[in-house]
Write an enzyme that holds these catalytic residues in place. Structure first.
Site, PDB file in Angstrom:
ATOM      1  CD1 TRP A 195      -8.630  22.564   2.233  1.00  0.00           C
ATOM      2  CD2 TRP A 195      -7.082  21.598   3.323  1.00  0.00           C
ATOM      3  NE1 TRP A 195      -9.230  21.734   3.302  1.00  0.00           N
ATOM      4  CE2 TRP A 195      -8.542  21.299   4.140  1.00  0.00           C
ATOM      5  CE3 TRP A 195      -5.782  21.059   3.974  1.00  0.00           C
ATOM      6  CZ2 TRP A 195      -8.347  20.371   5.224  1.00  0.00           C
ATOM      7  CZ3 TRP A 195      -6.101  20.172   5.021  1.00  0.00           C
ATOM      8  CH2 TRP A 195      -7.373  19.946   5.764  1.00  0.00           C
ATOM      9  CG  HIS A 196      -2.371  21.310   4.118  1.00  0.00           C
ATOM     10  ND1 HIS A 196      -2.523  20.821   3.059  1.00  0.00           N
ATOM     11  CD2 HIS A 196      -2.249  20.434   5.371  1.00  0.00           C
ATOM     12  CE1 HIS A 196      -2.754  19.688   3.592  1.00  0.00           C
ATOM     13  NE2 HIS A 196      -2.444  19.247   4.601  1.00  0.00           N
ATOM     14  N   GLY A 197      -2.870  26.313   4.119  1.00  0.00           N
ATOM     15  CA  GLY A 197      -2.604  27.418   4.837  1.00  0.00           C
ATOM     16  C   GLY A 197      -2.354  28.472   3.925  1.00  0.00           C
TER      17      GLY A 197
END
Length: 476
Positions: free
Chosen positions: A321-323
């Site tokens: 989700w963060h990258g």
């Protein structure tokens, strides 16, 4: 446009407040919706189409879920939820992960597929999760369907939390979308909260961020172990004040427009273990994954092996989700493993340790985690990690590291003190002792106004004189 900019503070925000409060109550959702689209379009005009499409798709899905559920046709209601989830994940996957997938495939299979190099729509990770939670909650019966498209659009595009959260689930603001009440007390509370967040961002996050950027620019040959630890300490403080400061500003803006958003941080650097840390850090994201991934997978209801698997899935997804980089995947796996170990291996031992030992343990784990998080290039991350653990090519310390520490010691100490609640509690306790004399309220209010005025003035001075003003979570 960012909150900590002169454009936002002296043009956009005063204008939207003036128009909002001058208009009748029935027009206020429309005003918020339109101004939020302008706010979003300021940086990426073309992607306004994307957020409007997502809004329309989930509004339609929600209406279909409500209709079919009312007819007793749960199968078709599930299909409407499935449609919503697929649309949102497809948008998120295409824009955020397409190149990551292509690069991974090309590294395994001898193919030469050029990357798409699409610009990542700002805030897409946040608003897709919000809209998915809406249709799921309508299906579960946890939220009533929103039949007014303007009100739903205002919820999705609401500019205070559109870009970087907190992730506001519809069921928490459903009543407020139609029946919120703006008051002078709530507006004043919003100003105080917004100013606190602005100070966190401009006076602490930006300043510690410049220390981190300076050290991150060192070559492997020049980086000492001492400099590496100073750098990661600075990044640890920067990312906390950057993100929690943004959340404070978002919550404060919400108050100004009559909304009460959920808290997103609860002094996470006070935690005694990693489980507690993740209950205090980015609370809205952790709650989202718990309610919409972990519990539906079975949570802890199906035995130890299944629970460990569920934790692993959640943290793999949290990292992604963060990258779309392998460092984020590794970061998610890192925390997934630690959380499993704490739960099933050494969690009870941690609870018996003195507070200061468990706190040091937690902060070391967190700082090592941030050293994984902060580098998108795995080679750079590995080199920095070696330096942290006394394998730096330049040795343990040098004069440059000593100069960096001494010249920034006051800033780092102030930031470290501000990241925990002990000083806030001490001041509150001191003021509370004045209550016996009947002056507590007036002293507290006066001191708060004076302090926040000074914070606002200092923040403005920094914004005028500095061009360094990033928001780390905008890239997510």
């Amino acid at each position: 446009m960012v909150f900590s900019s002169l454009l936002f503070l002296f043009r956009f925000l005063p204008l939207v407040l003036l128009v909002y409060y001058a208009a009748p109550g029935k027009w206020r959702n429309l005003i918020l919706f339109l101004f939020s689209l302008v706010f979003y379009a300021w940086g990426e005009p073309v992607y306004v189409v994307l957020i409007l499409f997502s809004t329309f798709a989930d509004y339609t899905a929600g209406r279909l879920v409500s209709y079919f559920s009312g007819q007793g046709n749960r199968g078709r209601a599930r299909m409407a939820v499935f449609f919503s989830v697929c649309v949102n994940l497809a948008l998120l996957g295409f824009f955020k992960y397409a190149d990551f997938f292509l690069q991974t495939v090309c590294s395994i299979v001898p193919l030469d597929i050029p990357p798409l190099e699409l610009a990542l729509p700002i805030g897409i990770s946040f608003y897709t999760f919000q809209t998915m939670s809406y249709t799921i909650d309508v299906y579960r019966g946890d939220a009533k369907v929103q039949k007014n498209f303007i009100a739903f659009g205002a919820y999705v595009a609401l500019f205070p939390q559109l870009i970087a959260g907190p992730i506001i689930r519809y069921k928490t603001v459903a009543e407020q979308m139609d029946h919120r009440k703006e008051t002078a007390d709530l507006f004043f509370k919003g100003i105080i909260r917004f100013t606190a967040g602005l100070g966190k961002k401009v006076l602490l996050a930006n300043q510690t961020g410049m220390i981190w950027n300076q050290i991150a620019a060192y070559s492997a040959q020049d980086l000492t172990t001492a400099a590496a630890w100073i750098g990661i300490a600075a990044f640890t403080l920067q990312i906390y004040f950057d993100f929690s400061g943004y959340s404070d500003m978002a919550i404060g803006l919400g108050y100004m427009f009559g909304f009460s958003f959920t808290e997103n941080f609860d002094y996470p650097y006070e935690s005694r273990n990693i489980t507690e840390f993740w209950r205090r850090w980015h609370i809205s994201l952790g709650t989202w994954f718990k309610e919409y991934v972990y519990i539906p997978l079975g949570g802890n209801r199906s035995g130890m092996a299944r629970q460990m698997c569920n934790i692993a899935i959640v943290w793999l997804l949290t990292g992604l989700w963060h990258g779309a980089y392998w460092n984020f995947v590794l970061w998610g796996v890192y925390y997934g493993i630690l959380l499993v170990l704490e739960k099933f291996v050494w969690g009870r031992v941690l609870k018996r340790l003195p507070v200061w030992i468990s706190h040091i343990y937690t902060m070391l784990i967190v700082m090592i985690g941030w050293s994984l998080f902060s580098w998108q290039d795995m080679k750079d991350s590995a080199g920095y990690m070696r330096a942290l653990f006394f394998h730096a090519q330049a040795g343990i310390a040098d004069r440059q590291a000593a100069y960096l520490l001494l010249s920034n010691a006051v800033l780092l100490l102030i930031a470290a003190a501000g990241s925990v609640s002990v000083w806030k509690k001490a001041v509150t306790g001191k003021l509370a002792r004045l209550s016996g004399a009947g002056v507590y309220s007036s002293v507290k209010d006066t001191a708060g106004i004076v302090f926040m005025t000074a914070v606002f003035a200092a923040s403005l001075a920094m914004l005028v004189n500095s061009s360094y003003n990033p928001f780390l979570y905008f890239r997510f």
